[in-house]
Design an enzyme around this catalytic site. Structure first.
Site, PDB file in Angstrom:
ATOM      1  N   GLU A  39     -32.228   7.431  92.062  1.00  0.00           N
ATOM      2  CA  GLU A  39     -31.494   6.273  91.559  1.00  0.00           C
ATOM      3  C   GLU A  39     -30.188   6.113  92.328  1.00  0.00           C
ATOM      4  O   GLU A  39     -29.479   7.089  92.537  1.00  0.00           O
ATOM      5  CB  GLU A  39     -31.172   6.474  90.061  1.00  0.00           C
ATOM      6  CG  GLU A  39     -32.402   6.792  89.215  1.00  0.00           C
ATOM      7  CD  GLU A  39     -32.032   7.201  87.781  1.00  0.00           C
ATOM      8  OE1 GLU A  39     -30.875   6.975  87.363  1.00  0.00           O
ATOM      9  OE2 GLU A  39     -32.913   7.750  87.098  1.00  0.00           O
TER      10      GLU A  39
ATOM     11  N   LYS B 128     -26.513   5.907  93.091  1.00  0.00           N
ATOM     12  CA  LYS B 128     -25.387   6.406  92.296  1.00  0.00           C
ATOM     13  C   LYS B 128     -24.301   5.339  92.309  1.00  0.00           C
ATOM     14  O   LYS B 128     -23.582   5.160  93.295  1.00  0.00           O
ATOM     15  CB  LYS B 128     -24.864   7.720  92.873  1.00  0.00           C
ATOM     16  CG  LYS B 128     -23.816   8.374  92.011  1.00  0.00           C
ATOM     17  CD  LYS B 128     -23.502   9.766  92.524  1.00  0.00           C
ATOM     18  CE  LYS B 128     -22.592  10.536  91.600  1.00  0.00           C
ATOM     19  NZ  LYS B 128     -21.321   9.848  91.331  1.00  0.00           N
TER      20      LYS B 128
ATOM     21  N   ASP C 185     -20.969   3.394  91.865  1.00  0.00           N
ATOM     22  CA  ASP C 185     -19.591   3.861  91.925  1.00  0.00           C
ATOM     23  C   ASP C 185     -18.742   3.042  90.964  1.00  0.00           C
ATOM     24  O   ASP C 185     -18.076   2.091  91.339  1.00  0.00           O
ATOM     25  CB  ASP C 185     -19.068   3.739  93.359  1.00  0.00           C
ATOM     26  CG  ASP C 185     -17.842   4.594  93.574  1.00  0.00           C
ATOM     27  OD1 ASP C 185     -17.485   5.366  92.659  1.00  0.00           O
ATOM     28  OD2 ASP C 185     -17.244   4.508  94.652  1.00  0.00           O
TER      29      ASP C 185
ATOM     30  N   TYR D 193     -28.859   3.922  82.760  1.00  0.00           N
ATOM     31  CA  TYR D 193     -29.712   4.886  83.431  1.00  0.00           C
ATOM     32  C   TYR D 193     -30.055   6.109  82.586  1.00  0.00           C
ATOM     33  O   TYR D 193     -30.795   6.969  83.026  1.00  0.00           O
ATOM     34  CB  TYR D 193     -29.129   5.325  84.766  1.00  0.00           C
ATOM     35  CG  TYR D 193     -27.643   5.687  84.753  1.00  0.00           C
ATOM     36  CD1 TYR D 193     -27.188   6.804  84.068  1.00  0.00           C
ATOM     37  CD2 TYR D 193     -26.730   4.898  85.450  1.00  0.00           C
ATOM     38  CE1 TYR D 193     -25.842   7.133  84.062  1.00  0.00           C
ATOM     39  CE2 TYR D 193     -25.373   5.231  85.445  1.00  0.00           C
ATOM     40  CZ  TYR D 193     -24.940   6.350  84.744  1.00  0.00           C
ATOM     41  OH  TYR D 193     -23.604   6.659  84.742  1.00  0.00           O
TER      42      TYR D 193
ATOM     43  N   LYS E 230     -24.470  12.879  97.823  1.00  0.00           N
ATOM     44  CA  LYS E 230     -23.417  11.942  98.227  1.00  0.00           C
ATOM     45  C   LYS E 230     -23.625  11.486  99.666  1.00  0.00           C
ATOM     46  O   LYS E 230     -24.028  12.276 100.515  1.00  0.00           O
ATOM     47  CB  LYS E 230     -22.053  12.626  98.125  1.00  0.00           C
ATOM     48  CG  LYS E 230     -21.629  12.950  96.709  1.00  0.00           C
ATOM     49  CD  LYS E 230     -21.214  11.690  95.987  1.00  0.00           C
ATOM     50  CE  LYS E 230     -20.387  11.991  94.749  1.00  0.00           C
ATOM     51  NZ  LYS E 230     -19.046  12.421  95.009  1.00  0.00           N
TER      52      LYS E 230
ATOM     53  N   CYS F  66       9.937  -0.331 123.334  1.00  0.00           N
ATOM     54  CA  CYS F  66       9.513  -0.830 122.025  1.00  0.00           C
ATOM     55  C   CYS F  66       8.936  -2.238 122.172  1.00  0.00           C
ATOM     56  O   CYS F  66       9.599  -3.124 122.702  1.00  0.00           O
ATOM     57  CB  CYS F  66      10.694  -0.856 121.063  1.00  0.00           C
ATOM     58  SG  CYS F  66      10.309  -1.642 119.494  1.00  0.00           S
TER      59      CYS F  66
ATOM     60  N   CYS G 200      11.440  -4.794 120.102  1.00  0.00           N
ATOM     61  CA  CYS G 200      12.818  -5.131 120.461  1.00  0.00           C
ATOM     62  C   CYS G 200      13.141  -4.809 121.919  1.00  0.00           C
ATOM     63  O   CYS G 200      14.232  -5.117 122.390  1.00  0.00           O
ATOM     64  CB  CYS G 200      13.796  -4.418 119.532  1.00  0.00           C
ATOM     65  SG  CYS G 200      13.925  -2.653 119.824  1.00  0.00           S
TER      66      CYS G 200
ATOM     67  N   CYS H 270      11.133   4.238 119.085  1.00  0.00           N
ATOM     68  CA  CYS H 270      12.032   3.195 119.558  1.00  0.00           C
ATOM     69  C   CYS H 270      13.458   3.636 119.271  1.00  0.00           C
ATOM     70  O   CYS H 270      13.760   4.139 118.193  1.00  0.00           O
ATOM     71  CB  CYS H 270      11.717   1.899 118.809  1.00  0.00           C
ATOM     72  SG  CYS H 270      13.051   0.700 118.822  1.00  0.00           S
TER      73      CYS H 270
ATOM     74  N   CYS I 140      16.492  -3.082 115.757  1.00  0.00           N
ATOM     75  CA  CYS I 140      15.076  -3.409 115.989  1.00  0.00           C
ATOM     76  C   CYS I 140      14.536  -4.023 114.705  1.00  0.00           C
ATOM     77  O   CYS I 140      14.521  -3.378 113.661  1.00  0.00           O
ATOM     78  CB  CYS I 140      14.303  -2.136 116.342  1.00  0.00           C
ATOM     79  SG  CYS I 140      12.523  -2.374 116.355  1.00  0.00           S
TER      80      CYS I 140
HETATM   81  S1  IVH Z   1     -26.989  10.483  85.242  1.00  0.00           S
HETATM   82  C1  IVH Z   1     -26.607  14.352  82.976  1.00  0.00           C
HETATM   83  N1  IVH Z   1     -27.528   8.464  86.823  1.00  0.00           N
HETATM   84  O1  IVH Z   1     -22.348   9.781  88.350  1.00  0.00           O
HETATM   85  C2  IVH Z   1     -26.646  13.208  83.929  1.00  0.00           C
HETATM   86  N2  IVH Z   1     -25.269   9.207  86.657  1.00  0.00           N
HETATM   87  O2  IVH Z   1     -21.621  12.656  88.846  1.00  0.00           O
HETATM   88  C3  IVH Z   1     -25.686  12.145  83.601  1.00  0.00           C
HETATM   89  N3  IVH Z   1     -23.692   7.868  87.980  1.00  0.00           N
HETATM   90  O3  IVH Z   1     -20.708  10.485  85.327  1.00  0.00           O
HETATM   91  C4  IVH Z   1     -25.486  11.148  84.656  1.00  0.00           C
HETATM   92  N4  IVH Z   1     -25.166   6.456  88.799  1.00  0.00           N
HETATM   93  O4  IVH Z   1     -20.772   8.051  86.119  1.00  0.00           O
HETATM   94  C5  IVH Z   1     -26.579   9.285  86.353  1.00  0.00           C
HETATM   95  N5  IVH Z   1     -28.152   6.665  88.151  1.00  0.00           N
HETATM   96  C6  IVH Z   1     -27.207   7.479  87.667  1.00  0.00           C
HETATM   97  C7  IVH Z   1     -25.841   7.336  88.012  1.00  0.00           C
HETATM   98  C8  IVH Z   1     -24.898   8.233  87.500  1.00  0.00           C
HETATM   99  C9  IVH Z   1     -23.890   6.798  88.744  1.00  0.00           C
HETATM  100  C10 IVH Z   1     -22.365   8.509  87.767  1.00  0.00           C
HETATM  101  C11 IVH Z   1     -22.013   8.704  86.315  1.00  0.00           C
HETATM  102  C12 IVH Z   1     -21.806  10.189  86.143  1.00  0.00           C
HETATM  103  C13 IVH Z   1     -21.591  10.649  87.539  1.00  0.00           C
HETATM  104  C14 IVH Z   1     -22.062  12.073  87.674  1.00  0.00           C
END
Ligand code: IVH
Length: 694
Positions: free
Chosen positions: A121, A123, A125, A233, A321, A415, A418, A433, A439
């Site tokens: 899934e 992640k 932000d 999620y 990540k 510079c 100036c 400078c 300046c």
């Molecule tokens: S599951 C026990 N699914 O990532 C698992 N988290 O580092 C609970 N996040 O605090 C989280 N997308 O804010 C899960 N598809 C996703 C996510 C997700 C973003 C964030 C969430 C969590 C953090 C964990």
């Protein structure tokens, strides 16, 4: 500051007015903008002073007195909600090897050789939320907080389009907490910042901050105006689980009408898992929102149950990540910028390129030697990297694409602003400078520094405005800021001078001009550390300013010792070395600096410094490092708190570190601490240690 018992009624009245204004402004910054500028200690001092004056003059208590405002504790104005099922976080990994190792460890734990099905899934932000439904009705919503206790954001959550307020599907559990992420799309983020800019408000650094600032609004109507989105999620507390896998849950959630990420994937094999990473990493830039990685979850709930949890993270899920994003583009121009202290910094103007959804058109080249070392030339194709909020960097030149007629870059010796000589002192990486305040670039940068957040913190005087005002001669030196209001009206019958009338300028109005004057008036009294920092003495940052304040007590004392060349005390301060002392003394030798100072002190009162450091605290004398995102305080607050308790706050982890305070999504510093065996604390543990725990 006058002792409360010596205040005349007149003075008390005036001070209560200014305290009410000041505290309201601080509250506003803290609660409405998620952007506090006072430390807890500074804020408390204001509240105490207000309380003491009101106690002595009860008949002067104002209708809008800060003491009358209900609630508004500094911690948070939101009600707390305890998560009966904690909201956990995930362990991070950064490479394909670690990903394969994760799958292997799951297999070993389960003692199986078979393929393990996993969901992949994106992640998101943003910020995680939990929305509680009882009998199909949305009854409450909360932020993650520290995972155990969150903030009640029910009304704010309800304003977000897409979240059902009522679910009537027959298979929807009687009780369920739907959990997911609130985020702001890139387009909505840019639009919001543009709007803020037009209103002279500080822009948000990234969509995540904008989402946080918009969601944590006491007035849900403000949340509604900001365009937030969300996805679900997972789930929290639940009456009964009617599915056997994560993918089944996601399908149901969608059928119930919740927004679910269309990029979620079910992977049957390790090869699929690795492939999903490649695919998403490539799609990333085209997504309308920021993602910072991929979350992998073991699909089967039965297997999840067998795998269970480590202390704070599940053993059945992991966050992969993304590395810092890279791209290749061409250097169209190399510009040399002149900073506050005259330092020449080369900047590359790039052919605009999309790096992970953000258009990048500049990168820093650091200094003369860096250009030489990497042999960066005009017209070169270079690899650039963008990580988080930092300015994009040039990693290196793509030599195969270098034009045949290219020549090495020659760094200017004068510079560019100036024309004064630019010289490099021995042992220095930067060329500077020599024009000083004549300046214009240096003068402008000094003004910007003077009004910046950590210095005088004058809202309404942004970079653009300073530049404009400088060019038109409205602002040339710090003292001019404090005569702005008097010069604004000005054109009466007996005077030939024309007022500035900011309110008539384009982009300004009565209100914004009045706000600016108020902001300036609020700063006629300033703390000693801020004042010293604002002077912009070379090498003297916030930490050094604080040290100086602690050791000299008043500006008068400091300045007279410096003018008398008395550096003994200065050099005895732990943290101030020869080079810094030299810069400080030199600052006080320059005639124009002394003139700037004496003029400024006509308008500004510098408070004497009272050392409130608690040397008896459990972290006094300890070295602490903060990493990751803190949930209950800003990083600045946390640092200030630690410093006030006598700790040394360091930026990186070493064997000398005593504690690393690990927030959410911590990266390499947490790893390093683990390797070195340095004690690690969660934010709550830290607060508990210093006696502010819940
Ligand atoms: S599951 C026990 N699914 O990532 C698992 N988290 O580092 C609970 N996040 O605090 C989280 N997308 O804010 C899960 N598809 C996703 C996510 C997700 C973003 C964030 C969430 C969590 C953090 C964990």
């Amino acid at each position: 500051m006058i002792d409360v018992k010596d205040l005349t009624e007149e003075q008390a009245k005036a001070e209560l007015l200014s305290l009410a204004t000041e505290i309201a402004k601080a509250d506003n910054a803290y609660y409405q903008n998620d952007d506090p500028y006072l430390t807890d200690a500074e804020y408390d001092a204001l509240k105490h002073r207000n309380f003491d004056i009101e106690a002595r003059f009860p008949h002067l208590v104002r209708a809008d007195s800060p003491s009358k405002r209900v609630g508004a504790p500094l911690q948070s104005a939101f009600k707390k909600i305890r998560h009966r099922v904690p909201m956990l976080s995930l362990a991070d990994i950064f490479s394909e090897e670690e990903l394969v190792e994760f799958v292997e460890s799951v297999r070993r734990f389960l003692n199986t050789d078979s393929e393990i099905e996993m969901t992949a899934e994106p992640k998101m932000d943003g910020l995680s939320f939990s929305a509680r439904y009882e009998n199909g009705v949305l009854v409450s919503g909360a932020t993650r907080g520290d995972g155990i206790t969150g903030e009640d954001i029910t009304e704010n959550l309800k304003t977000i389009a897409g979240l059902p307020h009522k679910v009537t599907a027959p298979d929807f559990p009687k009780l369920i907490e739907m959990r997911g992420e609130v985020y702001m799309s890139k387009a909505d983020f840019f639009a919001l910042n543009e709007k803020n800019e037009a209103l002279h408000k500080k822009p948000f650094a990234n969509p995540r901050n904008a989402a946080a600032g918009s969601l944590r609004q006491l007035d849900p109507n403000i949340t509604r105006e900001r365009k937030l989105s969300l996805l679900v999620y997972t789930w929290g507390e639940i009456s009964e689980i009617l599915w056997t896998s994560q993918s089944e849950f996601l399908a149901k959630a969608e059928a119930w009408g919740f927004p679910v990420n269309p990029y979620n994937k079910l992977c049957r094999t390790v090869a699929d898992v690795v492939q999903s990473y490649e695919t998403l990493a490539q799609t990333r830039a085209d997504l309308p929102y920021d993602i910072d990685g991929i979350v992998y979850k073991v699909n089967s709930l039965a297997l999840q149950n067998r795998l269970g949890f480590l202390t704070r993270t599940p053993r059945w899920a992991i966050a992969h990540k993304f590395p810092a994003e890279k791209a290749i583009t061409r250097i169209e121009n190399i510009r040399v910028q002149v900073g506050r202290t005259g330092a020449l910094t080369p900047v590359a103007d790039l052919e605009p390129v999309n790096v992970g959804g953000v258009i990048v058109s500049h990168a820093t080249l650091h200094n003369e030697d860096e250009i030489k070392r990497k042999d960066i030339r005009l017209g070169d194709y270079v690899t650039i990297q963008r990580a988080g909020d930092v300015i994009p960097q040039v990693l290196g030149v793509v030599l195969e694409k270098r034009p045949s007629d290219s020549t090495p870059y020659e760094f200017p010796t004068h510079c560019p602003e100036c024309g004064a000589h630019a010289i490099r002192e021995e042992d220095e990486a930067v060329r500077r400078c020599t024009g000083g305040l004549s300046c214009p670039a240096q003068a402008i940068e000094r003004l910007k520094h003077f009004v910046s957040r950590e210095a005088f913190n004058i809202e309404g005087l942004g970079s653009k405005i300073i530049e404009q005002f400088f060019e038109e001669g409205i602002l040339r030196k710090p003292a001019d800021i404090f005569t702005l209001e008097a010069r604004n009206g000005g054109d009466d019958l007996f005077s030939t001078a024309q007022g500035l009338h900011l309110e008539n300028r384009e982009g300004w109005g009565e209100k914004s001009a009045a706000n600016l004057f108020q902001a300036i008036r609020n700063r006629r009294r300033i703390t000693l550390p801020r004042f010293i920092y604002a002077l912009g003495i070379r090498q003297v940052g916030e930490a050094t300013s604080l040290l100086i304040a602690k050791n000299y007590g008043s500006f008068q004392n400091f300045s007279s010792k410096m003018q008398a060349d008395d550096v003994e005390k200065l050099l005895s301060i732990d943290g101030i070395g020869q080079a810094m002392a030299k810069d400080i003394v030199e600052f006080f030798k320059e005639e124009h600096n002394l003139q700037t100072l004496s003029e400024l002190l006509k308008y500004v009162e510098v408070e004497p410094f009272e050392d409130t450091t608690n040397y008896a605290s459990p972290i006094s004398g300890k070295t602490v490092v903060f990493t990751g995102t803190l949930e209950r305080m800003t990083r600045a607050e946390a640092k200030a708190k630690a410093a006030a308790l006598g700790a040394k706050v360091a930026g990186s982890v070493s064997a000398h570190t005593d504690y690393v305070i690990v927030g959410a999504e911590a990266g390499s510093k947490a790893k390093k601490a683990q390797e070195l065996g340095v004690a690690m604390l969660t934010e709550s543990e830290f607060l508990e240690l210093i006696g502010k725990g819940v």
